[in-house]
Design a protein around this motif. Structure first.
Motif, PDB file in Angstrom:
ATOM      1  N   PHE A 152       5.801 -18.256   5.291  1.00  0.00           N
ATOM      2  CA  PHE A 152       6.232 -16.775   5.817  1.00  0.00           C
ATOM      3  C   PHE A 152       6.024 -16.252   4.285  1.00  0.00           C
ATOM      4  O   PHE A 152       6.919 -16.556   3.499  1.00  0.00           O
ATOM      5  CB  PHE A 152       7.345 -16.381   6.659  1.00  0.00           C
ATOM      6  N   VAL A 153       5.278 -15.171   4.208  1.00  0.00           N
ATOM      7  CA  VAL A 153       5.427 -14.295   2.990  1.00  0.00           C
ATOM      8  C   VAL A 153       5.688 -12.884   3.267  1.00  0.00           C
ATOM      9  O   VAL A 153       4.891 -12.548   4.149  1.00  0.00           O
ATOM     10  CB  VAL A 153       4.296 -14.439   2.010  1.00  0.00           C
ATOM     11  N   SER A 154       6.665 -12.175   2.839  1.00  0.00           N
ATOM     12  CA  SER A 154       6.998 -10.895   3.164  1.00  0.00           C
ATOM     13  C   SER A 154       5.922 -10.017   2.531  1.00  0.00           C
ATOM     14  O   SER A 154       5.202 -10.068   1.879  1.00  0.00           O
ATOM     15  CB  SER A 154       8.465 -10.686   2.923  1.00  0.00           C
ATOM     16  N   SER A 155       6.331  -8.727   3.207  1.00  0.00           N
ATOM     17  CA  SER A 155       5.522  -7.606   2.603  1.00  0.00           C
ATOM     18  C   SER A 155       5.402  -7.279   1.144  1.00  0.00           C
ATOM     19  O   SER A 155       6.531  -7.602   0.377  1.00  0.00           O
ATOM     20  CB  SER A 155       5.426  -6.311   3.259  1.00  0.00           C
ATOM     21  N   GLN A 156       4.236  -6.635   0.398  1.00  0.00           N
ATOM     22  CA  GLN A 156       4.278  -6.476  -0.955  1.00  0.00           C
ATOM     23  C   GLN A 156       3.808  -5.059  -1.296  1.00  0.00           C
ATOM     24  O   GLN A 156       2.923  -4.710  -0.722  1.00  0.00           O
ATOM     25  CB  GLN A 156       3.816  -7.457  -1.820  1.00  0.00           C
ATOM     26  N   TYR A 157       4.235  -4.348  -2.276  1.00  0.00           N
ATOM     27  CA  TYR A 157       3.723  -3.094  -2.868  1.00  0.00           C
ATOM     28  C   TYR A 157       2.270  -3.438  -3.246  1.00  0.00           C
ATOM     29  O   TYR A 157       2.112  -4.565  -4.179  1.00  0.00           O
ATOM     30  CB  TYR A 157       4.383  -2.537  -3.693  1.00  0.00           C
ATOM     31  N   LEU A 158       1.335  -2.498  -3.336  1.00  0.00           N
ATOM     32  CA  LEU A 158      -0.165  -2.708  -3.969  1.00  0.00           C
ATOM     33  C   LEU A 158      -0.070  -2.438  -5.338  1.00  0.00           C
ATOM     34  O   LEU A 158       0.726  -1.567  -5.627  1.00  0.00           O
ATOM     35  CB  LEU A 158      -1.195  -1.681  -2.895  1.00  0.00           C
ATOM     36  N   VAL A 159      -0.864  -3.205  -6.030  1.00  0.00           N
ATOM     37  CA  VAL A 159      -1.168  -2.764  -7.628  1.00  0.00           C
ATOM     38  C   VAL A 159      -1.612  -1.215  -7.652  1.00  0.00           C
ATOM     39  O   VAL A 159      -2.540  -1.084  -6.797  1.00  0.00           O
ATOM     40  CB  VAL A 159      -1.882  -3.802  -8.105  1.00  0.00           C
ATOM     41  N   GLY A 160      -1.100  -0.308  -8.234  1.00  0.00           N
ATOM     42  CA  GLY A 160      -1.508   0.816  -8.378  1.00  0.00           C
ATOM     43  C   GLY A 160      -0.429   1.801  -7.720  1.00  0.00           C
ATOM     44  O   GLY A 160      -0.309   2.933  -7.838  1.00  0.00           O
ATOM     45  N   ASP A 161       0.511   1.066  -6.799  1.00  0.00           N
ATOM     46  CA  ASP A 161       1.772   1.856  -6.260  1.00  0.00           C
ATOM     47  C   ASP A 161       2.872   1.431  -6.695  1.00  0.00           C
ATOM     48  O   ASP A 161       3.935   1.200  -6.153  1.00  0.00           O
ATOM     49  CB  ASP A 161       1.648   1.632  -4.629  1.00  0.00           C
ATOM     50  N   GLU A 162       2.902   1.583  -8.192  1.00  0.00           N
ATOM     51  CA  GLU A 162       4.123   1.268  -8.808  1.00  0.00           C
ATOM     52  C   GLU A 162       5.494   2.266  -8.792  1.00  0.00           C
ATOM     53  O   GLU A 162       6.645   1.942  -8.757  1.00  0.00           O
ATOM     54  CB  GLU A 162       4.014   1.279 -10.429  1.00  0.00           C
ATOM     55  N   SER A 163       4.796   3.396  -7.952  1.00  0.00           N
ATOM     56  CA  SER A 163       5.947   4.553  -7.866  1.00  0.00           C
ATOM     57  C   SER A 163       6.536   3.979  -6.412  1.00  0.00           C
ATOM     58  O   SER A 163       7.462   4.765  -5.674  1.00  0.00           O
ATOM     59  CB  SER A 163       5.488   5.855  -7.766  1.00  0.00           C
ATOM     60  N   ASN A 164       6.239   3.310  -5.562  1.00  0.00           N
ATOM     61  CA  ASN A 164       6.417   2.834  -4.414  1.00  0.00           C
ATOM     62  C   ASN A 164       6.485   3.761  -3.198  1.00  0.00           C
ATOM     63  O   ASN A 164       7.462   4.011  -2.590  1.00  0.00           O
ATOM     64  CB  ASN A 164       7.875   2.314  -4.468  1.00  0.00           C
ATOM     65  N   GLN A 165       5.376   4.428  -3.065  1.00  0.00           N
ATOM     66  CA  GLN A 165       5.158   5.776  -2.189  1.00  0.00           C
ATOM     67  C   GLN A 165       4.294   5.012  -1.034  1.00  0.00           C
ATOM     68  O   GLN A 165       4.259   5.688   0.074  1.00  0.00           O
ATOM     69  CB  GLN A 165       4.863   6.638  -2.876  1.00  0.00           C
ATOM     70  N   TYR A 166       3.474   4.214  -1.260  1.00  0.00           N
ATOM     71  CA  TYR A 166       2.260   3.852  -0.124  1.00  0.00           C
ATOM     72  C   TYR A 166       2.873   2.838   0.819  1.00  0.00           C
ATOM     73  O   TYR A 166       3.835   2.001   0.266  1.00  0.00           O
ATOM     74  CB  TYR A 166       1.014   3.613  -0.634  1.00  0.00           C
ATOM     75  N   THR A 167       2.422   2.729   2.059  1.00  0.00           N
ATOM     76  CA  THR A 167       2.671   1.720   2.780  1.00  0.00           C
ATOM     77  C   THR A 167       2.448   0.204   1.965  1.00  0.00           C
ATOM     78  O   THR A 167       1.330   0.111   1.574  1.00  0.00           O
ATOM     79  CB  THR A 167       2.124   1.641   4.271  1.00  0.00           C
ATOM     80  N   LYS A 168       3.342  -0.714   2.382  1.00  0.00           N
ATOM     81  CA  LYS A 168       3.067  -2.155   1.659  1.00  0.00           C
ATOM     82  C   LYS A 168       1.982  -2.870   2.485  1.00  0.00           C
ATOM     83  O   LYS A 168       1.527  -2.740   3.479  1.00  0.00           O
ATOM     84  CB  LYS A 168       4.543  -2.866   1.892  1.00  0.00           C
ATOM     85  N   LEU A 169       1.390  -3.818   1.490  1.00  0.00           N
ATOM     86  CA  LEU A 169       0.443  -4.890   2.249  1.00  0.00           C
ATOM     87  C   LEU A 169       1.431  -5.535   3.275  1.00  0.00           C
ATOM     88  O   LEU A 169       2.591  -6.113   2.992  1.00  0.00           O
ATOM     89  CB  LEU A 169       0.117  -5.704   1.216  1.00  0.00           C
ATOM     90  N   PRO A 170       0.841  -5.732   4.633  1.00  0.00           N
ATOM     91  CA  PRO A 170       1.675  -6.340   5.581  1.00  0.00           C
ATOM     92  C   PRO A 170       2.309  -7.990   4.975  1.00  0.00           C
ATOM     93  O   PRO A 170       1.486  -8.590   4.510  1.00  0.00           O
ATOM     94  CB  PRO A 170       0.807  -6.442   6.655  1.00  0.00           C
TER      95      PRO A 170
END
Length: 814
Positions: free
Chosen positions: A721-739
């Protein structure tokens, strides 16, 4: 768009003090971890008393002996009696042996690391399963040039991070020839780039492996693979070993064929306490489809690709010499010398900033007025029909030759009537690299295939140049001097201290002009201090503090000017300075073992915090698709927890682990991004202290079980199991994570006769569709042909994981 490959240089081949658990040689069919070279760390559970020998058990060609529970911090043959006890190591211990590698049925050693080490996560940034990223505690070892390499990788004591890019080409490692893989943390003696630790691969030789084996497997997506290995000890003084591997895989994506060919050999001589080895290797590998894919295309077809060609060709040849001798009853002297030749060719089809000019018949760059020049400096005529969708084929080649030598002395004599170990050594490594790159303008069809035109770009535009041809020669010289001492204050309490002094010099010589010329020097002393305390015979506590550094690479040094960004796929344009990265790590935990009626129970739990100072990041250039520069972005922090429990018995092996990694930026900065939340005027996002670093999942859970149904039939499986992660380019953490995702795998084996085994495996049993990596891309660069040629609406570009796959094979031993 192709995964943008950024060229990174950082050569720090250091023969550093590692930790190795010694064991005796074992049969080819019952391989056991047995490490002898530096740097390494190795842990092997005590061998269990065998059950009643099955009538069809594999034949053993060498006798087994009681394993040693001592560790070695220098390259020496096991069994000399000079090792440190496992419980004197002031850091976490992670190891994978040959049996665990074989159990995966894979020629990717990274699969065994993923399955058996709690903190390791794999992502296929390149889109090819044979070129994965390894991420440990938020630090990566990646084949993608431009990734912030934070792990040092060693093979038989030789650092194999590539000389020019500092990338790690896992496909070049001969998996069948690996005796053990160990992961060392909290030890600066491993030299440059060991910010998060060092992964060491110890290879087999004729003293540790006797017999012969042929292994063949086939299955889904046209997979055909085979390996053969043979080892023999002659007259107790000589040992010979050789391994050969081959693989062909069509891949589940378009244009994703892979071909792997590898060889490894070793000739050794042993007399008394002296041992000498010559080992060599070669590989010739070719890969396709190394790119992420827009999410909308994956929704239509899971095997889609975006901008082709995307190919990689890797070639390597190397020769290593090692030797050790006991000078006195307490002093051991060791030395190594190595030579490595590496060549890589990349072909990367991409969108382009070249477009039709307002004046008909000419090509412009970035807008319809700035001239796009050719290699002769003249503006390019437009050879394409009006309205043609233009693209670009970026080609680059790397040719590196690396040479290194090292020496080490180890003393195991007592100090003040207490047991003590003192190690000191020095290393020197030099590399010469030639890097060349070109950009060819072409047209893009509706299948996203870029067709070349024979028209090549030259330097264009002011102040931002188009990527023109580049020819660069680099010379890297790395020196290291280290000393480590472990002092037993009492039988239960041991203290370790020491450090390493690194000196690095990187010279860049522009072969087409002077813009890239530069000479950069870096120095740094990295200390370490730690201790272990054996609370009870079954429980040990450890704690330590260490520092490590990595120096900027030639790409980073040659592409660090925000005013003159470079095409990150292939090109360099200027040569401003950068600061080296320094990481400071604290680590503590507990570990223990206990013998139960049902088997041997082992467990460990530990916490860590690593803070990077002057961390280096690739920053996209505003308004220039594919262009960017490198800069120091201040402090970043990675901290977390790792826990594992395992049970081993003759019939059952069970393992469960959990790892938590919290990776964050500690300083604010601004960078360009394709994020939907970017400032529409500046086209940038603002990163604030506390924002999470993208592409690092916070939670990883792993379960594995193997059960002997009968003496000859075994079944097993694992879940990750691997949890969600932010996409590269979303360093400001505003977009929905990769599931997040969970994947289940099964495997089985049946010992038909003493020498013949059948086995099989099913990967991704429930055919889960998931992505291991994601980033934003320029939605307006190319039309969405799968949706009527309109612009893409989803900003995500993803690396799809393999669908369900079936494999079956057979293994013959002699």
């Amino acid at each position: 768009m192709g995964a943008r490959r950024l060229l990174i240089v950082s050569v720090s081949t250091g023969l550093a003090s590692g930790i190795v658990l010694g064991t005796e040689a074992r049969a080819a069919q019952d391989e056991e971890t047995n490490v002898q070279n530096l740097p390494a760390i190795e842990v092997v559970a005590p061998r269990q008393a065998p059950r009643r020998a099955p009538s069809r058990a594999p034949v053993r060609s060498a006798s087994t002996a009681k394993p040693s529970n001592r560790l070695y911090v220098y390259p020496t043959s096991p069994g000399t009696g000079r090792g440190i006890e496992v419980d004197k190591v002031p850091s976490a211990i992670n190891a994978v042996d040959a049996n665990q590698i074989k159990r995966t049925g894979s020629l990717n050693v990274t699969d065994a690391l993923r399955d058996n080490i709690a903190g390791i996560n794999i992502s296929e940034v390149t889109g090819n399963p044979f070129q994965p990223d390894i991420e440990f505690r938020g630090f990566v070892a990646s084949p993608v040039t431009g990734a912030p390499q934070g792990l040092a990788i060693y093979q038989n004591g030789v650092r194999i991070n590539e000389a020019f890019s500092d990338a790690v080409n896992w496909d070049l490692i001969p998996t069948a020839a690996i005796r053990s893989v160990t992961l060392v943390t909290n030890n600066p003696a491993f030299g440059l780039n060991a910010l998060g630790g060092a992964i060491n691969l110890q290879m087999k030789d004729g003293f540790t492996y006797q017999g012969a084996e042929i292994d063949m497997m086939g299955g889904s997506f046209g997979r055909i693979q085979g390996s053969a290995q043979w080892g023999k000890q002659v007259d107790k003084n000589y040992g010979v070993y050789a391994a050969l591997e081959g693989l062909h895989d069509n891949g589940f994506r378009n244009f994703s064929q892979s071909d792997v060919r590898r060889f490894y050999g070793d000739v050794g001589y042993k007399a008394g306490d002296s041992e000498f080895h010559v080992n060599m290797g070669a590989a010739k590998n070719d890969f396709g489809a190394n790119a992420t894919v827009p999410a909308e295309l994956l929704d239509k077809y899971w095997g889609a690709t975006y901008t082709t060609p995307q190919t990689t060709s890797n070639r390597v040849g190397y020769l290593n010499l090692t030797g050790k001798a006991d000078a006195t009853p307490t002093w051991t002297l060791e030395g190594t010398a190595h030579l490595r030749r590496y060549e890589q060719k990349l072909v990367d089809g991409n969108p382009t900033n070249v477009q039709e000019c307002a004046i008909a018949g000419l090509l412009c760059f970035g807008d319809d007025t700035t001239p796009a020049n050719g290699t002769n400096g003249m503006q390019l005529a437009n050879p394409f029909a009006s309205g043609t969708i233009l693209g670009e084929i970026d080609r680059s080649s790397i040719r590196s030759t690396t040479f290194g030598v090292s020496g080490q002395a180890t003393n195991t004599g007592q100090l003040l009537s207490h047991d003590n170990r003192f190690v000191m050594g020095s290393t020197y490594d030099a590399s010469i690299t030639r890097y060349d790159a070109t950009a060819e303008i072409g047209s893009i069809a509706e299948n996203y295939v870029v067709s070349g035109s024979g028209v090549f770009l030259g330097p264009t535009g002011t102040p931002v140049p188009v990527a023109g041809p580049v020819s660069l020669r680099t010379v890297n010289q790395y020196n290291g001097l280290y000393a480590m001492d472990t002092f037993n204050v009492t039988d239960a309490f041991a203290v370790t201290g020491g450090g390493r002094f690194n000196v690095a010099r990187i010279s860049l010589q522009d072969q087409l002009g002077t813009a890239l010329n530069g000479d950069h020097s870096f120095t740094r002393f990295n200390p370490v201090i730690g201790g272990t305390y054996k609370i009870t015979p079954e429980l040990t506590a450890y704690a330590g503090y260490s520092e490590a550094n990595r120096v900027p690479t030639p790409l980073e040094l040659g592409c660090a000017d925000p005013v003159r960004p470079c095409l990150l796929a292939a090109f360099l344009v200027s040569d401003p300075p950068l600061n080296q990265v320094v990481s400071k790590t604290v680590e503590a935990g507990f570990r223990g073992t206990k013998e139960l009626n049902i088997g041997s129970l082992g467990w460990k739990v530990g916490a860590f915090r690593a803070t990077n100072y002057d961390d280096i990041a690739a920053v996209p250039a505003v308004g220039r698709t594919g262009f960017g520069y490198f800069t120091n972005v201040g402090r970043t922090r990675r901290q977390g927890l790792e826990a594992e429990v395992n049970l081993k018995s003759p019939t059952l092996q069970f393992q469960a682990s959990y790892a938590f990694v919290d990776a964050r930026y500690l300083d604010a900065f601004e960078l360009g991004s394709e994020s939907p939340f970017r400032n529409p005027v500046t086209e940038t996002i603002q990163v604030l202290p506390g924002d999470q670093i993208p592409a690092i999942p916070r939670h990883r859970v792993k379960l594995g079980i193997d059960y002997a149904v009968t003496d000859v039939w075994k079944v097993g499986g694992n879940a990750i199991f691997v949890s969600s992660q932010y996409l590269v380019g979303d360093e400001s953490n505003q977009y929905t994570k990769l599931p997040s995702y969970t994947v289940f795998n099964l495997h089985t084996s049946y010992q038909v006769t003493k020498n013949f085994q059948l086995y099989g495996r099913v990967d991704n049993v429930f055919d889960r569709r998931y992505a291991t990596y994601g980033q934003f891309f320029d939605r307006g660069a190319l039309p969405n042909f799968a949706n009527g040629g309109v612009d893409f609406s989803d900003p995500r570009s993803l690396s799809p994981a393999r669908p369900r796959a079936f494999y079956a094979g057979m293994r013959v031993t002699f």
